[in-house]
Design an enzyme around this catalytic site. Structure first.
Site, PDB file in Angstrom:
ATOM      1  N   ASP A 115       0.942  -1.113   0.061  1.00 20.46           N
ATOM      2  CA  ASP A 115      -0.112  -0.003   0.072  1.00 20.46           C
ATOM      3  C   ASP A 115       0.960   1.358  -0.114  1.00 20.46           C
ATOM      4  OD1 ASP A 115      -1.850   2.067   0.207  1.00 20.46           O
ATOM      5  OD2 ASP A 115      -2.896   1.034   1.965  1.00 20.46           O
ATOM      6  N   HIS A 230      -5.679  12.583  14.024  1.00 15.72           N
ATOM      7  CA  HIS A 230      -6.767  12.424  13.083  1.00 15.72           C
ATOM      8  C   HIS A 230      -7.705  11.550  13.469  1.00 15.72           C
ATOM      9  CE1 HIS A 230      -4.011  14.400  10.371  1.00 15.72           C
ATOM     10  NE2 HIS A 230      -3.173  13.268  10.359  1.00 15.72           N
ATOM     11  N   ASP A 267       2.055  20.222  12.956  1.00 14.62           N
ATOM     12  CA  ASP A 267       2.331  18.926  12.404  1.00 14.62           C
ATOM     13  C   ASP A 267       1.840  19.042  11.084  1.00 14.62           C
ATOM     14  OD1 ASP A 267       1.889  15.611  12.993  1.00 14.62           O
ATOM     15  OD2 ASP A 267       0.954  16.332  11.016  1.00 14.62           O
ATOM     16  N   HIS A 269       0.308  17.814   8.766  1.00 21.68           N
ATOM     17  CA  HIS A 269      -1.378  17.573   8.543  1.00 21.68           C
ATOM     18  C   HIS A 269      -1.986  18.258   9.675  1.00 21.68           C
ATOM     19  CE1 HIS A 269       0.616  14.133   6.440  1.00 21.68           C
ATOM     20  NE2 HIS A 269      -0.159  14.849   5.473  1.00 21.68           N
ATOM     21  N   TYR A 328       7.705  17.088   4.945  1.00 21.28           N
ATOM     22  CA  TYR A 328       7.789  16.095   6.072  1.00 21.28           C
ATOM     23  C   TYR A 328       9.083  14.930   5.517  1.00 21.28           C
ATOM     24  CZ  TYR A 328       7.402  11.990   8.817  1.00 21.28           C
ATOM     25  OH  TYR A 328       7.662  10.791   9.703  1.00 21.28           O
TER      26      TYR A 328
END
Length: 699
Positions: A115, A230, A267, A269, A328
């Protein structure tokens, strides 16, 4: 506002993992058995995670989180545990300030199928950071705690019972079943060890909360995996399973009775999971600084923009700072972890390098946050003209194509990040932490002064010839007391300039305060300091014949009026309220200090300086940053021992004490600040607070 269902919040796309998930980076500790009721066990027994301290030599409150005692039972107690307040003592009796919570089992979960979007979330995210901590000698300086599993009741502080049950069931699923379940969420993979790892990640955060709030340590970092910010009430998302930070905040409120909590989420995100959980809760202020790219960066959410400020009673308690640049890199994660731990340990930060001019995109983002938050915060309304929030440029149709971890753009960004990190490592090699962080050279204060054990009491003085040569510049320095004090000041200053000591405190007789400051400035500029920042508080005038050549920046607080005769001479009245003082430091002193990039900072508390001890401590603490910790504080000999002790602790890296009740800045103080910023921002770009007129709207 957002999508709270188990489904993904947006179409799946390639993304990088969260950079840090240390819960409530102020820290925590604790261990113990589980209970299905949070914070409770059987009748009459201590709370879960707490045992009575059996050590008669310990000064703890009597019941603290426990950790295994080295070598089994503590002699004379019959207990296999010892109180962390005693464990957190070094060989010379100095309390260890920082906890590091970790468990190797958190590396067990890994991707069992191909993945590309999930392969970057791997065990090395933890092991690389831990290895770097060991290489830098930082792990050994921390109180090391093994994480415990969070109970299901503790998980239930945020997550639904059905979701917890679903995750519990993943322990017995086949690889095919795990892959099928993972596909129901956005950028998530499950492993038979995921449930155990995720409970350890939450438990580590809760231990750290206990450790800090019971006083066992000052602060700490939880090194955890999987991340959490998240994750939502009933949905895994973006590598996150349980919302570690949100659970820690709820736990701190329920278990320790906290009423207000700040979560700072820095972060790559946006932590939409934390935002959803607390968006209507005024007891939690959530500040997220994240890459946004005008909505073209994952998680591609409209509510990641600056105008998402919360709901209902929580309006104004969600603050999003959307950054429209950034990235990142795995190695940068381990470096960042080390720098965070160094900061928690009290080590001075490296001075910032490069041009001190904010990027236009950054100014736009800050402007958009101010515009969105001004209706909710009086302090923002006092900062001059109210900014206008431009329409968002968020657009799903204009979403940028994802960057593949193996693609050329990713490799180019990786190479750029590696070069920047190499430069950082070079700086660390050239600027090691000094063996003596803080020294004091005091005379009359010594008898009543209580100092931390690792602060050096300086007994020596500069050679008499050197001292007398400098004393000839001012008649006031010829007196015996002034001459003796000057010798001590010069000896301490020489130690700082020669790299033997990082920072220091020295005292001078009141009549000699201004002459001594003059000598210190001249001695510094003539012996190694290229740029010197002098923050003079009180009735201290700038030396008349000091050259205005850009090598020294003179900033006088408690001046008669707001004035800036040149860009290197600034005077501001001392604000009369806590809000005014904080605004002066954050909106004037620090931007000037960072823009100037000094080699050494002098803080002179002269006659009638008017600062309360917590204010002086805050000023000295924040001024450690611009010069990499090289700060010399000059006090009057009539100052209290309490003030000298507090200043020594903050220069040693401890947090300054609170300022007390907050009161808004007066209109006069606000206008003085606005006037000076307007006078100086053309030369000092760090004073700019908004983008240029006519610029593009923020994302």
């Amino acid at each position: 506002m957002g999508q709270h269902s188990p489904g993904p919040p947006g179409p799946q796309a390639s993304r990088q993992p969260s950079s840090r998930q240390a819960a409530l980076r102020g820290g925590v500790l604790g261990a113990g058995s589980e209970s299905e009721e949070v914070g409770k066990s059987g009748p009459g027994s201590p709370p879960v995670g707490l045992l009575p301290c059996l050590d008669s030599a310990c000064s703890c409150p009597g019941s603290l989180p426990v950790v295994p005692a080295p070598g089994g039972c503590k002699e004379g107690t019959g207990s296999a545990f010892t109180c962390p307040a005693r464990v957190a003592q070094s060989d010379h009796g100095c309390a260890m300030r920082t906890a590091l919570v970790y468990h190797e089992d958190m590396t067990a979960a890994q991707l069992l199928w191909e993945d590309p979007e999930c392969e970057i979330e791997r065990p090395e995210r933890l092991t690389a950071a831990l290895e770097r901590l060991r290489q830098w000698g930082l792990e050994q300086r921390c109180l090391q705690l093994a994480a415990r599993e969070a109970s299901e009741a503790e998980l239930g502080l945020v997550h639904s019972p059905e979701y917890v049950s679903l995750l519990r069931g993943t322990q017995t699923l086949s690889t095919r079943e795990l892959q099928a379940l993972s596909g129901q969420y956005d950028a998530v993979y499950f492993h038979p060890s995921t449930f155990h790892c995720a409970r350890l990640a939450v438990g580590a955060a809760l231990q750290l909360v206990d450790a800090v709030l019971t006083g066992a340590v000052h602060n700490g970092l939880a090194l955890v995996r999987p991340p959490g910010h998240h994750s939502q009430r009933a949905a895994a998302n973006g590598f996150c399973v349980f919302n570690n930070v949100a659970i820690a905040a709820k736990y701190a409120k329920q278990r320790h009775g906290l009423h207000r909590i700040l979560i700072v989420d820095w972060d790559v995100h946006h932590g939409q999971g934390i935002q959803y959980i607390f968006e209507d809760d005024p007891s939690v202020l959530y500040f997220s600084w994240h890459r946004y790219e005008h909505g073209h960066f994952w998680p591609y959410l409209r509510e990641s923009d600056a105008d998402a400020v919360g709901q209902g009673q929580g309006r104004g308690f969600t603050v999003n700072l959307p950054w429209n640049q950034g990235g990142y890199h795995l190695e940068s994660l381990s470096q960042s972890v080390c720098m965070v731990v160094k900061a928690l340990l009290g080590d001075p930060a490296l001075p910032l390098s490069g041009p001190m001019e904010p990027h236009h995109s950054a100014l736009e983002s800050i402007q958009s946050v101010r515009a969105a938050q001004t209706p909710h915060w009086k302090s923002l309304r006092q900062q001059g003209s109210t900014p206008i929030l431009n329409p968002s440029t968020y657009s799903l149709e204009r979403r940028a194509s994802p960057v593949s971890p193996g693609g050329p753009k990713f490799k180019a960004a990786e190479a750029q990040a590696s070069a920047a990190l190499s430069s950082l490592l070079d700086q660390l090699h050239l600027n090691p932490t000094l063996p003596v962080r803080t020294a004091v050279a005091l005379t009359a204060l010594d008898a009543a002064l209580v100092l931390p054990a690792d602060v050096l009491r300086q007994e020596g003085s500069a050679p008499q010839e050197e001292t007398r040569a400098w004393a000839r510049l001012h008649e006031a320095l010829a007196q015996d007391k002034a001459l003796t004090a000057l010798g001590k000041v010069l000896h301490l200053l020489n130690g700082i300039l020669d790299g033997q000591v990082s920072s220091g405190i020295a005292a001078t007789p009141e009549p000699a305060a201004a002459p001594t400051l003059d000598v210190v400035i001249r001695r510094s500029l003539s012996h190694g300091a290229r740029r010197l920042l002098c923050v003079a508080v009180g009735q201290l005038d700038r030396p008349a014949d000091l050259a205005d050549d850009g090598r020294n920046l003179w900033l006088n607080i408690r001046g008669k009026e707001a004035a800036a005769p040149s860009m290197f001479q600034v005077s501001v009245p001392l604000p009369g309220t806590t809000g005014g003082f904080v605004s002066c430091v954050l909106a004037l002193v620090l931007p000037l200090a960072y823009g100037f990039q000094p080699d050494l900072v002098l803080v002179a508390l002269g006659p009638a300086h008017g600062l309360q001890a917590p204010q002086a401590a805050l000023l000295a603490s924040l001024l450690r940053g611009p010069a990499g910790g090289r700060v010399l504080v000059l006090l009057e000999q009539g100052s209290t021992s309490q003030l000298a002790g507090i200043l020594a602790r903050v220069l040693q890296g401890e947090a300054p004490p609170g300022l007390g009740p907050f009161s808004m800045a007066s209109p006069e103080d606000t206008q003085a600040l606005i006037y000076l910023r307007g006078q100086l921002e053309a030369e000092w770009k760090m004073l700019q607070v908004a983008g240029e007129a006519g610029g593009h709207g923020p994302g």
